[in-house]
Scaffold this active site. Structure first.
Site, PDB file in Angstrom:
ATOM      1  N   LYS A  52      22.783 -28.158  12.450  1.00  0.00           N
ATOM      2  CA  LYS A  52      22.859 -26.510  11.884  1.00  0.00           C
ATOM      3  C   LYS A  52      23.665 -26.920  10.361  1.00  0.00           C
ATOM      4  O   LYS A  52      24.086 -26.312   9.151  1.00  0.00           O
ATOM      5  CB  LYS A  52      23.453 -25.635  12.285  1.00  0.00           C
ATOM      6  N   GLN A  96      26.897 -20.754  19.565  1.00  0.00           N
ATOM      7  CA  GLN A  96      26.611 -20.785  20.146  1.00  0.00           C
ATOM      8  C   GLN A  96      26.249 -20.899  21.639  1.00  0.00           C
ATOM      9  O   GLN A  96      27.057 -20.873  22.013  1.00  0.00           O
ATOM     10  CB  GLN A  96      26.367 -22.288  19.814  1.00  0.00           C
ATOM     11  N   ASP A 119      22.806 -14.626  13.224  1.00  0.00           N
ATOM     12  CA  ASP A 119      21.334 -14.944  14.246  1.00  0.00           C
ATOM     13  C   ASP A 119      20.711 -13.753  14.689  1.00  0.00           C
ATOM     14  O   ASP A 119      19.736 -14.192  15.453  1.00  0.00           O
ATOM     15  CB  ASP A 119      22.156 -14.773  16.221  1.00  0.00           C
TER      16      ASP A 119
HETATM   17  N1  GUN Z   1      20.740 -21.420  21.277  1.00  0.00           N
HETATM   18  C1  GUN Z   1      19.806 -21.480  21.538  1.00  0.00           C
HETATM   19  N2  GUN Z   1      19.103 -21.136  21.064  1.00  0.00           N
HETATM   20  C2  GUN Z   1      20.108 -20.475  20.004  1.00  0.00           C
HETATM   21  C3  GUN Z   1      20.289 -20.139  18.652  1.00  0.00           C
HETATM   22  O1  GUN Z   1      19.718 -19.526  17.662  1.00  0.00           O
HETATM   23  N3  GUN Z   1      21.108 -19.893  17.961  1.00  0.00           N
HETATM   24  C4  GUN Z   1      22.884 -19.017  19.487  1.00  0.00           C
HETATM   25  N4  GUN Z   1      24.159 -19.105  18.856  1.00  0.00           N
HETATM   26  N5  GUN Z   1      22.496 -20.371  20.435  1.00  0.00           N
HETATM   27  C5  GUN Z   1      21.251 -20.314  20.749  1.00  0.00           C
END
Ligand code: GUN
Length: 292
Positions: A52, A96, A119
């Protein structure tokens, strides 16, 4: 059969985002700034977060990675969240998941300022999404909707069977596919672990979205010829023949399902890269919205 190429489509999206960032820069405006918080040392999570951050650099965003140790207390994490809420330089941020067991995930997600919740996990955003109001759509379902749109896939009145009811993928994509819209208006069935006779149900599907995390769950005998197959699974399975010692596999038995499908996403290279592109898109939206 047409391969839904998430790598290529996400590249196109990133180019479009980069072009918008260049315009902001030329106009002397602030460029988007995404922060990512990670707690602990989970290998898969570290990989996702660094992808990311790398993607931010590719499109000209600013990025900040906040790495906290596994033993971080809930209070300390909440402090960090409040700090990010207050920091005017940060347009959007993510925490995350999963978080270590001693931290209440729900408390943390609720503490995130919905305006910075790129998110789309905060109940305010989820509720607004469900009501078709301006919101942040969670990146994975948003990426699936983009693939349907960019490949001009007819979803009108089609029967979509979504397998998995997670808050991050299954539940939101079932809502989005059923909403009004050119690449929506589907009749949606949401199947899950308690669903009876899932095979008979999936056999009726014009569109299958599998978001379970069980390798090879969707087999060719479950598929109606010509169905559209979206595979959201990303399970690491041990494979000593690869440099990393594992490979990523989806929920769909790709080799046998692909010949029956009209469109299908590969794993890797399907939904995964789209998720990152849509997180960037949400961060750009956050930047624009904060300008009023
Ligand atoms: N863990 C797995 N997918 C995601 C996501 O899209 N965002 C976040 N913050 N954690 C995750």
């Amino acid at each position: 059969m047409v391969l839904l190429d998430g790598r290529k489509t996400s590249q196109e999206l990133k180019q479009e985002i980069a072009a918008e960032v260049a315009v902001l820069r030329e106009q002397g405006k602030k460029v988007p700034h995404l922060a990512a918080v990670i707690v602990g040392n989970d290998g898969a999570s570290l990989t996702y977060v660094s992808s990311k951050v790398k993607a931010c650099e590719q499109v000209g965003f600013q990025s900040t990675l906040v790495k906290l140790p596994e033993e971080t207390t809930q209070e300390a994490l909440l402090e960090k969240v409040y700090e990010l809420n207050q920091n005017h330089d940060i347009d959007g941020y993510i925490v995350q998941l999963p978080l270590p067991k001693h931290i209440d995930e729900e408390k943390v997600l609720l503490a995130i300022d919905p305006k910075k919740d790129v998110d789309g996990f905060h109940p305010a955003n989820f509720g607004r999404m469900a009501l078709e109001l301006e919101s942040f759509i969670p990146a994975t379902p948003f990426g699936i909707m983009q693939l349907l749109e960019r490949y001009d896939i007819d979803t009108q009145g089609k029967h979509a069977v979504v397998i998995g009811r997670s808050h991050i993928v299954g539940r939101p994509i079932s809502i989005l596919l059923s909403q009004k819209g050119e690449y929506a208006n589907a009749t949606v069935t949401l199947a899950h672990s308690r669903t009876k006779n899932i095979k008979a149900l999936v056999l009726q599907a014009d569109i299958v979205v599998s978001a379970l995390g069980i390798p090879n769950f969707v087999t060719s005998d479950m598929i109606k010829p010509g169905a559209v197959i979206i595979d959201v699974g990303i399970t690491r399975v041990q494979d000593a023949s690869t440099p990393k010692g594992y490979r990523i596999v989806g929920d769909v038995d790709f080799d046998n399902v692909a010949p029956k499908a009209s469109y299908i996403t590969p794993v890797p290279g399907g939904v995964g890269p789209m998720t990152i592109a849509m997180l960037l898109k949400n961060t750009l939206l956050a930047r624009k919205r904060s300008e009023g």
